[in-house]
Design a protein around this motif. Structure first.
Motif, mmCIF file in Angstrom:
data_model
loop_
_atom_site.group_PDB
_atom_site.id
_atom_site.type_symbol
_atom_site.label_atom_id
_atom_site.label_comp_id
_atom_site.label_asym_id
_atom_site.label_seq_id
_atom_site.Cartn_x
_atom_site.Cartn_y
_atom_site.Cartn_z
ATOM 1 N N LEU A 11 0.744 -0.998 0.064
ATOM 2 C CA LEU A 11 0.112 -0.032 0.180
ATOM 3 C C LEU A 11 0.850 1.236 -0.020
ATOM 4 O O LEU A 11 0.450 2.194 -0.668
ATOM 5 C CB LEU A 11 -0.859 -0.068 1.188
ATOM 6 C CG LEU A 11 -1.997 -1.083 0.905
ATOM 7 C CD1 LEU A 11 -2.668 -1.300 2.601
ATOM 8 C CD2 LEU A 11 -3.122 -0.802 0.230
ATOM 9 N N MET A 12 2.050 1.286 0.834
ATOM 10 C CA MET A 12 2.883 2.346 0.853
ATOM 11 C C MET A 12 3.480 2.761 -0.497
ATOM 12 O O MET A 12 3.877 3.756 -0.994
ATOM 13 C CB MET A 12 3.938 2.101 1.738
ATOM 14 C CG MET A 12 3.283 2.392 3.149
ATOM 15 S SD MET A 12 4.549 2.409 4.513
ATOM 16 C CE MET A 12 5.151 0.877 4.513
ATOM 17 N N ALA A 13 3.885 1.576 -1.310
ATOM 18 C CA ALA A 13 4.386 1.608 -2.463
ATOM 19 C C ALA A 13 3.369 2.183 -3.530
ATOM 20 O O ALA A 13 3.742 3.073 -4.351
ATOM 21 C CB ALA A 13 4.805 0.310 -3.028
ATOM 22 N N MET A 14 2.257 1.777 -3.337
ATOM 23 C CA MET A 14 1.341 2.278 -4.364
ATOM 24 C C MET A 14 0.979 3.897 -3.996
ATOM 25 O O MET A 14 0.597 4.804 -5.003
ATOM 26 C CB MET A 14 -0.058 1.491 -4.132
ATOM 27 C CG MET A 14 0.130 0.050 -4.557
ATOM 28 S SD MET A 14 -1.630 -0.787 -4.330
ATOM 29 C CE MET A 14 -2.592 -0.277 -5.400
ATOM 30 N N ASN A 15 1.010 4.091 -2.913
ATOM 31 C CA ASN A 15 0.771 5.581 -2.566
ATOM 32 C C ASN A 15 2.021 6.317 -3.045
ATOM 33 O O ASN A 15 1.851 7.565 -3.547
ATOM 34 C CB ASN A 15 0.571 5.810 -0.993
ATOM 35 C CG ASN A 15 -0.779 5.235 -0.634
ATOM 36 O OD1 ASN A 15 -1.612 5.093 -1.323
ATOM 37 N ND2 ASN A 15 -0.692 4.916 0.797
ATOM 38 N N ALA A 16 3.119 5.800 -2.855
ATOM 39 C CA ALA A 16 4.417 6.442 -3.345
ATOM 40 C C ALA A 16 4.125 6.808 -4.781
ATOM 41 O O ALA A 16 4.687 7.931 -5.365
ATOM 42 C CB ALA A 16 5.571 5.807 -3.066
#
Length: 253
Positions: A117-122
């Protein structure tokens, strides 16, 4: 705060997972459903970040239901049946938990989901400047003001607003999940936004081999090969039917 939906036809299983979720402050329960049809309604009404999904359920099993959940970024299967593990790869599941599920193993699965999820948000919030960072390995690729030649024995990976140097010798395997990949080394897992196909082209072909549409493995870390899986540094990775012959040829079998 990540919204979690629990789907399991067993009441006690739902209560256990709900208790685990409530112990993790970064998670919020969006719903607890006894079947896929109840879950459909919840997913239609609100955004779900993590789906905790049983496989054996009445009317519609978890794997088939997962194929319809295109808008749910992270699916974690929770089941008592290990034989469906390979099916979970076909729907790009984030993890596969076998019942009874212990809290430490649950936390590990949630960490994988949070990394994704953090990677997608980034990706969604990154600027054009940030996106100029790329996988090193092709001739003279510029990385943060430095250069790297094509014969380097490492790659540089941008993740979590940092640059990580990963030595080829330490890289055990790479798992692709939609638009991001996870690099597994002996000491850590790094999740970043890269194409598995691009990595396949960049990594030295005498050291790494594609074994599945979602996996690249290090040849040096292969321990054993079965009909449908390969064990890499203690982890079983599925072998895709279209990749088995190339794998065996690469190993001289």
């Amino acid at each position: 705060m990540y919204k979690v939906l629990i789907v399991d036809d067993e009441f006690l299983a739902r209560k256990l997972l709900q208790g685990y979720v409530e112990k993790m402050p970064e998670l919020e329960i969006a719903g607890s459903c006894a079947n896929a049809f109840e879950a459909f309604k919840v997913i239609k009404e609100e955004h779900i970040d993590i789906l905790l999904l049983d496989i054996h359920m009445p009317d519609l099993n978890g794997v088939d239901f997962a194929r319809t959940c295109k808008d749910v970024p992270c699916i974690i299967f929770t089941t008592a049946y290990s034989e469906y593990a390979l099916d979970s790869y076909e729907v790009s599941a984030t993890d596969y938990l076998l019942k009874p599920i212990a809290m430490p193993r649950f936390m590990e699965a949630i960490k994988k989901a949070e990394d994704k999820l953090m990677a997608m948000n980034a990706l969604s919030s990154s600027t054009p400047t940030a996106q100029t960072y790329d996988i090193a390995g092709t001739a003279n690729v510029a990385i943060s003001g430095a250069t790297q030649s094509s014969d380097a024995d490492y790659i540089m990976v941008k993740a979590d607003y940092r640059l990580y140097k990963i030595n080829h010798a330490d890289l055990m395997y790479i798992e692709g999940q939609h638009e991001y990949v996870s690099f597994y080394t002996s000491g850590k897992r790094i999740t970043a936004l890269y194409s598995l196909k691009a990595l396949e082209d960049v990594l030295p072909s005498d050291q790494f081999v594609r074994v599945h549409k979602s996996y690249i493995v290090s040849i040096r870390h292969i321990q054993e090969i079965e009909q449908m899986s390969v064990t890499v540094a203690g982890t079983k990775v599925p072998i895709g039917g279209n990749y088995r012959e190339a794998l065996l040829k690469k190993l001289g079998v």
